[in-house]
Design an enzyme around this catalytic site. Structure first.
Site, PDB file in Angstrom:
ATOM      1  N   GLU A 198     -19.494  -1.979  39.442  1.00 14.69           N
ATOM      2  CA  GLU A 198     -20.427  -2.564  40.354  1.00 14.69           C
ATOM      3  C   GLU A 198     -21.540  -1.198  40.028  1.00 14.69           C
ATOM      4  O   GLU A 198     -21.638  -0.371  40.301  1.00 14.69           O
ATOM      5  CB  GLU A 198     -20.423  -2.499  41.631  1.00 14.69           C
ATOM      6  CG  GLU A 198     -21.535  -2.359  42.533  1.00 14.69           C
ATOM      7  CD  GLU A 198     -20.974  -2.726  44.508  1.00 14.69           C
ATOM      8  OE1 GLU A 198     -21.933  -2.619  44.882  1.00 14.69           O
ATOM      9  OE2 GLU A 198     -19.679  -2.123  44.480  1.00 14.69           O
ATOM     10  N   LYS A 201     -22.449  -6.123  60.127  1.00 13.42           N
ATOM     11  CA  LYS A 201     -20.818  -5.282  58.700  1.00 13.42           C
ATOM     12  C   LYS A 201     -20.677  -4.122  58.723  1.00 13.42           C
ATOM     13  O   LYS A 201     -21.879  -3.354  58.729  1.00 13.42           O
ATOM     14  CB  LYS A 201     -20.918  -5.818  57.308  1.00 13.42           C
ATOM     15  CG  LYS A 201     -20.331  -5.445  56.668  1.00 13.42           C
ATOM     16  CD  LYS A 201     -19.952  -5.469  55.112  1.00 13.42           C
ATOM     17  CE  LYS A 201     -19.518  -6.100  54.281  1.00 13.42           C
ATOM     18  NZ  LYS A 201     -20.318  -6.019  52.617  1.00 13.42           N
TER      19      LYS A 201
END
Length: 466
Positions: free
Chosen positions: A268, A219
Site C-alpha cells: 500500500e 467502518k
C-alpha cells in the site's frame, strides 16, 4: 570507478569550509558518486559494524532501492508537537546548511523513517525508543535507480575540521566494501503465540453492535498481534532476502533502531511525490490466493463482486480523492477497482494522482493518515473507537514509513504486513475493517491470513488455507 578508493574532491571540501565560515555554523557536506561493483543489498549485508542504525527500502516496482548505514542526523519526535511539520522543518534547516555536488532524487541528504500510528495513544515499552516518529539521515546512502548505483556520503563539518576527517570517513567506507558478511545460522521458531484472541473477538462484537446502532459511523479498523520466539537472534539481512524472494508486488522496508527492528512487505502506497506529480493508491478489501490458477481467478472474481469489500474500498477511494484534491490540481482517479495480487493475499486497488503545484509532501502525508483502510470512516470517530477498544499499541504498524529528500521528493507507504523484532522475539501485526454486517469470527480469520506474509518471512508456522 570501483566502490573502493573513492576520493571526495578537495575542492568540494573547501567549498563547504567557505560556506561554514560565512554562515558561522556547521555545514553538511553531501557528496554523491556513482558506484559500479556492489548492490545496495550486498553493501547493507556488509555494513554490520553499523548494525542497529541501518535501513533498507525497495519500492513495489523494484526500480528503486535505498540502503543507509550510520546516523548522521536523527530526529525522534516527542509528544505534543506536529510530527510532520517537525520533519519538514528539520529537512529545510539541513538543506540551507548543505553543500553538495548533486541534486538527484533519492540521493544526498535523504531522511528515512516512520511515524507512530496514533500520537494520542499510550506508548508501550517495545515502542518507546521510536518516539512519536523516528527518522534519520545516514552517513552512507546507497541508491539504486534507473540502472545506476550511487553512493551518498553525508558529513557534518565543524570549525577546525580538516580533510583528514573526510579521509577517516572514507576509510570506514572501504572497510564496508572489504567486509565479509557473517554467515549466521537461521534461528528456529520455538514459540508461536496468538495474543488475546478472545478479547479481540469481544471488541469486534462490540464494534459491530455500535456500527449497527449508528448511521454516522461506517467502518472501524481493529488490529491485533501475535508473538514469535526464536532460539537465536534475527538477521535483518536474511529478513530482506526472504521478503525479496517471497513478497513480490510489495514494498520492502527495514528500519533498525538499536536492538529493535521494524520491517514489512506492504502493498500500500500512501503517497509518491516527484517534482511535478503526486500519486496515492487505494488498497482495501482482502481475500486469499488460490492454490490453482482457476481457484485464484474465482477468488479474485468474488472479491471484485463482494458488496462488503467494495463498500470498504469505496470509503478509501472517496477519502483519498477528496484529500488529494485539497493539495493537487487536475486530480484523476483510475476507472475501476483492479486486483492487486501478493503472495498470500489479493486486494482491490485503484490510483489517485494529480499535479502537485506547491504542495508539501508531508502536508499530504499528514492529511491522508490514517486512511479508512487502517483507521476507519469517518476518520476521527473511528480513531476514538480504536482508542477505546484496541487493547494494544500499534506503534509504527499501519503508519506512514518512507523517505524524503532535500527537494521534497519522496515516497511513503502504509506500514502493514509488518513486524517488530526485539532480540530473539518478534511481534506481528494485522488488522481488518469492521462494518455493520461483519461477522467477528470471519474477521478474526482474515487477520490470521494477514499474518501469513511475515510468518513466512520469519520462518514461523504458515497456516495454509484448506
Amino acid at each position: 570507478m570501483s566502490n573502493m578508493g573513492l576520493t571526495l574532491p578537495v575542492e568540494l571540501f573547501e567549498q563547504a569550509k567557505r560556506t561554514m565560515d560565512s554562515q558561522k555554523e556547521q555545514v553538511l557536506l553531501s557528496w554523491v558518486s556513482e558506484l559500479t561493483d556492489m548492490t545496495a543489498k550486498q553493501l547493507f549485508d556488509q555494513a554490520e559494524t553499523f548494525k542497529g542504525e541501518r535501513f533498507f527500502w525497495q519500492n513495489k516496482e523494484r526500480s528503486l532501492r535505498l540502503a543507509g548505514f550510520g546516523v548522521m542526523d536523527q530526529l525522534r519526535m516527542e509528544p505534543g508537537g506536529d510530527r510532520f511539520s517537525a520533519l519538514h522543518t528539520r529537512k529545510e534547516q539541513v538543506l540551507r546548511r548543505t553543500v553538495t555536488n548533486s541534486e538527484q532524487s533519492a540521493c544526498g541528504a535523504v531522511y528515512f523513517g516512520g511515524f507512530r500510528f496514533d500520537a494520542q495513544s499510550d506508548v508501550a515499552p517495545e515502542w518507546e525508543s521510536f518516539g512519536q516518529g523516528l527518522f534519520y539521515l545516514p552517513l552512507f546512502l546507497v541508491t539504486e535507480k534507473e540502472g545506476h548505483r550511487y553512493l551518498s556520503v553525508n558529513i557534518w563539518l565543524s570549525a577546525g575540521d580538516e580533510y583528514d576527517k573526510v579521509e577517516a570517513v572514507m576509510a570506514q567506507w572501504e572497510r564496508i566494501c572489504d567486509a565479509t558478511p557473517s554467515s549466521e545460522a537461521t534461528p528456529d521458531c520455538i514459540l508461536e503465540e496468538r495474543l488475546a484472541e478472545d478479547a479481540w473477538l469481544a471488541a469486534a462484537t462490540d464494534v459491530v453492535a455500535l456500527l449497527q446502532d449508528t448511521e454516522h459511523l461506517q467502518k472501524v479498523v481493529l488490529a491485533r498481534r501475535m508473538r514469535l520466539g526464536f532460539d537465536g537472534f534475527l538477521s535483518s539481512s536474511r529478513i530482506i532476502a526472504n521478503m525479496e524472494a517471497q513478497q513480490g508486488n510489495s514494498y520492502c522496508f527495514v528500519l533498525e533502531n538499536g536492538t529493535r527492528t521494524f520491517f514489512g512487505a506492504t502493498p500500500e502506497r500512501l503517497v509518491l511525490a516527484d517534482e511535478m506529480r503526486m500519486e496515492s493508491a487505494c488498497v482495501a478489501g482482502s481475500i486469499g490466493r488460490g492454490t490453482t490458477d482457476a481457484e485464484d481467478e474465482a477468488l479474485g472474481a468474488t472479491l471484485l463482486n463482494d458488496a462488503k469489500n467494495l463498500a470498504e474500498h469505496h470509503f478509501v477511494v472517496e477519502m483519498i480523492e477528496k484529500t488529494m484534491a485539497r493539495f493537487c490540481e487536475d486530480v484523476e482517479v483510475s476507472a475501476n477497482p483492479e486486483l492487486l495480487k501478493n503472495r498470500d493475499i489479493q486486494h482491490l486497488y485503484m490510483t489517485v494522482a494529480g499535479n502537485r503545484g506547491s504542495a508539501k509532501l508531508l502536508d499530504v502525508v499528514r492529511a491522508l493518515h490514517p486512511t479508512p483502510a487502517l483507521g476507519g470512516w469517518p476518520q476521527e470517530d473511528a480513531m476514538t473507537v480504536i482508542r477505546l477498544k484496541e487493547a494494544m499499541d500499534r506503534g509504527l504498524y499501519g503508519a506512514p514509513i518512507g523517505w524524503i529528500d532535500a527537494k521534497d521528493r519522496g515516497e511513503f507507504v502504509v506500514a502493514i504486513r509488518s513486524a517488530l523484532t526485539i532480540d530473539t522475539d518478534a511481534l506481528l501485526y494485522a488488522g481488518c475493517g469492521i462494518v455493520a454486517d461483519s461477522v467477528p469470527v470471519d474477521e478474526l480469520a482474515e487477520t490470521a491470513m494477514k499474518f501469513q506474509p511475515m510468518l513466512r518471512v520469519l520462518g514461523g508456522k504458515v497456516h495454509e488455507r484448506s
